[in-house]
Design an enzyme around this catalytic site. Structure first.
Site, PDB file in Angstrom:
ATOM      1  N   ARG A 198      40.289  42.815  31.983  1.00  0.00           N
ATOM      2  CA  ARG A 198      40.948  44.133  31.939  1.00  0.00           C
ATOM      3  C   ARG A 198      40.002  45.431  32.304  1.00  0.00           C
ATOM      4  O   ARG A 198      39.169  45.114  31.751  1.00  0.00           O
ATOM      5  CB  ARG A 198      41.803  44.350  30.767  1.00  0.00           C
ATOM      6  CG  ARG A 198      42.993  43.137  30.515  1.00  0.00           C
ATOM      7  CD  ARG A 198      44.077  43.464  29.530  1.00  0.00           C
ATOM      8  NE  ARG A 198      44.993  42.267  29.518  1.00  0.00           N
ATOM      9  CZ  ARG A 198      45.893  42.118  30.325  1.00  0.00           C
ATOM     10  NH1 ARG A 198      46.089  42.899  31.442  1.00  0.00           N
ATOM     11  NH2 ARG A 198      46.617  40.975  29.991  1.00  0.00           N
ATOM     12  N   ASP A 199      40.651  46.078  33.029  1.00  0.00           N
ATOM     13  CA  ASP A 199      39.721  47.395  33.279  1.00  0.00           C
ATOM     14  C   ASP A 199      39.523  48.073  32.190  1.00  0.00           C
ATOM     15  O   ASP A 199      40.511  48.258  31.253  1.00  0.00           O
ATOM     16  CB  ASP A 199      40.355  47.917  34.610  1.00  0.00           C
ATOM     17  CG  ASP A 199      39.513  49.007  35.137  1.00  0.00           C
ATOM     18  OD1 ASP A 199      38.773  49.002  36.055  1.00  0.00           O
ATOM     19  OD2 ASP A 199      38.769  50.121  34.635  1.00  0.00           O
ATOM     20  N   ILE A 200      38.339  48.625  31.911  1.00  0.00           N
ATOM     21  CA  ILE A 200      38.161  49.517  30.660  1.00  0.00           C
ATOM     22  C   ILE A 200      38.822  50.778  30.539  1.00  0.00           C
ATOM     23  O   ILE A 200      39.137  51.454  29.705  1.00  0.00           O
ATOM     24  CB  ILE A 200      36.640  49.576  30.393  1.00  0.00           C
ATOM     25  CG1 ILE A 200      36.326  49.715  29.008  1.00  0.00           C
ATOM     26  CG2 ILE A 200      36.073  50.820  31.353  1.00  0.00           C
ATOM     27  CD1 ILE A 200      34.817  49.777  28.734  1.00  0.00           C
TER      28      ILE A 200
ATOM     29  N   HIS B 197      34.394  43.226  43.690  1.00  0.00           N
ATOM     30  CA  HIS B 197      35.639  43.288  42.525  1.00  0.00           C
ATOM     31  C   HIS B 197      36.790  43.712  43.227  1.00  0.00           C
ATOM     32  O   HIS B 197      36.795  44.685  44.171  1.00  0.00           O
ATOM     33  CB  HIS B 197      35.447  43.903  41.394  1.00  0.00           C
ATOM     34  CG  HIS B 197      35.166  45.564  41.567  1.00  0.00           C
ATOM     35  ND1 HIS B 197      34.003  45.801  41.907  1.00  0.00           N
ATOM     36  CD2 HIS B 197      35.950  46.617  41.484  1.00  0.00           C
ATOM     37  CE1 HIS B 197      33.956  47.233  42.015  1.00  0.00           C
ATOM     38  NE2 HIS B 197      35.130  47.601  41.833  1.00  0.00           N
TER      39      HIS B 197
ATOM     40  N   VAL C 258      30.962  50.102  41.052  1.00  0.00           N
ATOM     41  CA  VAL C 258      30.084  49.033  40.713  1.00  0.00           C
ATOM     42  C   VAL C 258      29.554  48.064  41.533  1.00  0.00           C
ATOM     43  O   VAL C 258      30.712  47.481  42.445  1.00  0.00           O
ATOM     44  CB  VAL C 258      31.144  48.196  39.513  1.00  0.00           C
ATOM     45  CG1 VAL C 258      29.991  47.207  39.106  1.00  0.00           C
ATOM     46  CG2 VAL C 258      31.418  49.347  38.338  1.00  0.00           C
TER      47      VAL C 258
END
Ligand code: 5GP
Length: 125
Positions: A34-36, A110, A106
């Site tokens: 899960r994305d932060i 992804h 990043v």
């Protein structure tokens, strides 16, 4: 193809277990978590375990096994979270930001899987 992979990027640290993550699915070749900072009720990041900087790096240099595994994993997650229209879900969006124009933060390839609400138009023009 000339890509230098920065092994100190945040997703490399997640893959090495140096930073915790909320794992959704793990396979031989990829990790989904899960994305932060979720942008939608569902916001999952799917990454290959291999050291690929972005989509074209991955698409050019990954093995067939890695490419297949990545795609199957994304599809499995879409099904498991109940978003896949083929299983009665209401849909989702996949986003791959790449490089400067794509505003990629990043430098480890992804894919964002977003869903859980109507997401609006793809780009705000
Ligand atoms: P990009 O802008 O590169 O396409 O997306 C990077 C994503 O990584 C962002 O949505 C951001 O919230 C997420 N992110 C950055 N650092 C972390 C982290 O340490 N853990 C998790 N789970 N997500 C992160």
């Amino acid at each position: 193809m000339a890509y230098d992979y920065d092994s100190e990027n945040i997703f490399a640290k997640i893959l090495r277990g140096e930073i915790p993550n909320d794992t959704v699915m793990e396979t031989d070749h990829c990790l989904a978590f899960r994305d932060i900072a979720p942008q939608a009720p569902v916001h999952v990041l799917v990454i290959p375990k291999g050291a690929y900087v972005n989509f074209d790096h991955f698409g050019s240099e990954a093995s067939d096994a890695e490419l297949v595994d990545f795609n199957r994993t994304v599809a499995k997650i879409a099904n498991e979270i109940g978003a896949a229209p083929g299983n009665g879900g209401e849909g989702y969006r996949l986003i791959v930001n790449t490089g400067a124009h794509g505003v990629q933060d990043v430098p480890h390839f992804h894919m964002h899987l977003l869903g859980g609400r109507r997401l609006g138009r793809m780009l705000s023009l």
